[in-house]
Design an enzyme around this catalytic site. Sequence first.
Site, mmCIF file in Angstrom:
data_model
loop_
_atom_site.group_PDB
_atom_site.id
_atom_site.type_symbol
_atom_site.label_atom_id
_atom_site.label_comp_id
_atom_site.label_asym_id
_atom_site.label_seq_id
_atom_site.Cartn_x
_atom_site.Cartn_y
_atom_site.Cartn_z
ATOM 1 N N LYS A 123 -62.940 44.440 63.208
ATOM 2 C CA LYS A 123 -62.280 44.717 61.929
ATOM 3 C C LYS A 123 -61.578 46.066 61.910
ATOM 4 C CE LYS A 123 -65.352 41.867 59.060
ATOM 5 N NZ LYS A 123 -66.287 41.409 60.097
ATOM 6 N N GLU A 207 -66.109 50.895 53.686
ATOM 7 C CA GLU A 207 -64.878 50.927 52.910
ATOM 8 C C GLU A 207 -65.165 50.857 51.414
ATOM 9 O OE1 GLU A 207 -62.798 47.685 54.722
ATOM 10 O OE2 GLU A 207 -63.603 46.210 53.325
ATOM 11 N N HIS A 242 -72.145 37.435 49.672
ATOM 12 C CA HIS A 242 -70.934 37.400 50.491
ATOM 13 C C HIS A 242 -70.749 36.070 51.208
ATOM 14 C CE1 HIS A 242 -70.717 41.636 49.601
ATOM 15 N NE2 HIS A 242 -71.889 41.826 50.158
ATOM 16 N N ARG A 304 -59.560 31.213 63.782
ATOM 17 C CA ARG A 304 -60.154 29.881 63.969
ATOM 18 C C ARG A 304 -59.885 29.042 62.730
ATOM 19 N NH1 ARG A 304 -64.321 30.445 60.386
ATOM 20 N NH2 ARG A 304 -65.318 32.469 60.238
#
Length: 661
Positions: A123, A207, A242, A304
């Site tokens: 990421k 973040e 999440h 994907r």
Amino acid sequence: MTLPQSHNLTSVLIANRGEIACRIIRTAQRLGLRTIAVYSDADADALFVQMADEAHHIGPPPARESYLQIDKILEVAKRTGASCIHPGYGFLSERAEFADACAANGIVFVGPPASSIRAMGLKDAAKALVEKAGVPVVPGYHGVRQEPDFLRQKAYEIGYPVLIKAVAGGGGKGMRRVDKAADFDAALDSAQREAQNAFGDPRVLVEKYVLSPRHIEIQVFADSHGNVVHLFERDCSLQRRHQKVIEEAPAPGMPPEMRDAMGRAAVEAARAVGYVGAGTVEFIADGREGLRPDRFYFMEMNTRLQVEHPVTEAITGLDLVELQFRAAAGEKLPFDQTDLEIQGHAVEARLYAEDPEKEFLPSTGKLWALEFPEHDGIRIDTGVEAGDEVTPYYDPMIAKVIAHGATRDEALSKLAKALSETIVAGPKTNIAFLKNLCEADGFKAGAFDTGFIDRNMQALGAVAVEVDEDVLAAGALYLIEREAERLLFGPVSRVGRVESPWSIDDGFQLIGSRETGLSLIVDGEARKVRVTWDRNGPAIASDSETVRDFTIVEADDAAIVLHQGRQTRVILHDPFAVDLEHLGEGSSIKAPMHGKVVAVFVQPGDRVEKGQRLAIVEAMKMEHVLTAPFEAEIAEVAAEAGAQVAEGARLIVLKTEDGDG
């Protein structure tokens, strides 16, 4: 329509399992490809194994010893002459080394080039790459330093709340929201450990947590000739821990100018890495003032197919797996961006084996019954059937229920109806929870973000509910009837009805209706209920109402009563049975489900506070923290890190006030 023979794709090995393996097999067989499955011991009798043209064993149940073994999968591919490998999603689908290994062995990888997977696989590097391409990213620390003190300082500079995210992988693993500095260290430790277990890489980034976030992703598709398009957006904001729960396409309240801006950004991100095939570019949008084209940020790219791809197929009329095969065969895209348009609205619900009334703990066991409705606009993607086992080794998904309608309201209505008509008996499920979500006012009105579920747990029914006495009575009566029929008249049916002409189940009586009195013990309290049988079936009368809309499923010694999406298991009580194994065990902390003990934080003699962490059990890719229910001394620790444990196994014993364990 078959694939062109000139490209020599004649067979495919599916390096995956469950519903995605079944879904790939269906399209591959329609295209004329020979399908080859690989399976672990736990999947020997699985539906995808039965559907494939041939199937080959690759190891024991743990994924790391079977589905994650590149050498074993490639050995089967070479031995069977597979011309290509489709990785599905999860497992090896985003492993660049797997794509490289396929190429080295002359086998086509149905997915993007290994270089694209590497570029987007981490990421931090992905954010830096797309930022150079002009794509907005979430503010935060995306560097290489991983010292806890340094990351804690960065979180302070960013400003709470922050999100700790695993650098590798996705699916909510290794992700933790932190609202205050005091919680940072524990959250960091947990995220890193989960990331290591899931991806073999403990690194994280930190973040800013976007307030009122909407999780919106863009489906992109590219061929090997430089053509890249987007297939519009999906809204995946209904999440818990999440993990996506309900997804839909298109996103509610999406302005055309924002759709265009996000689509262009996603296409540029795909171009930046030389992408080929199906991919998803995920964004987080600040939804405090509605969706705006200047308030969305790149999160990551999934290189994907996505779990939620059926909603995109529904609104575009495309088969994304077919397009994947055609791209892998070297074909050009048969359309450009101007040819694509949105057709209606689609919603997908993920039906899981989990118990919303017990904090969504995964649930395992035999599927004694599994039935889905058949209606226009309803699609079911599943990898299991009645009689199969839901095991603790893999994701607990039972099925995806997808509804498509002319409007969002119509799609939601169809989905709610389909869920209400779905029958699952055995493992606990989230059916009632999903139906409540479909009918929740805020969600129906489009007033939601990623925190919607957490804020509305009680209203959505994700809380413990008292036993329904009427339903319990129905199950108890069924068991009594069954025993009488078994002794006097022979076998009974598996679902709902006794097959003897002498049974009172048919309600036959010369005059009036038959009434039966039944005594029950409910939560230690003796209660009376009245059971009336007539030609319309059983009516279980209580002080409040009469219940008729239930289904009874026989499960060995138990009757499972299904009512309004909930399961109640009723077992005939044996007054002479004594549980000697657990007699006098005192205040025990037990395993809430089958799983693996990944950490133990206490030892005998320790004093613990109420709420203190005692151990962590991992099951179905999720960590579950066990905490002390009260202040106490640790009397015994039976758990050991790394050990597999069964549901209900005694892990830790607390010393009670009277000194007993």
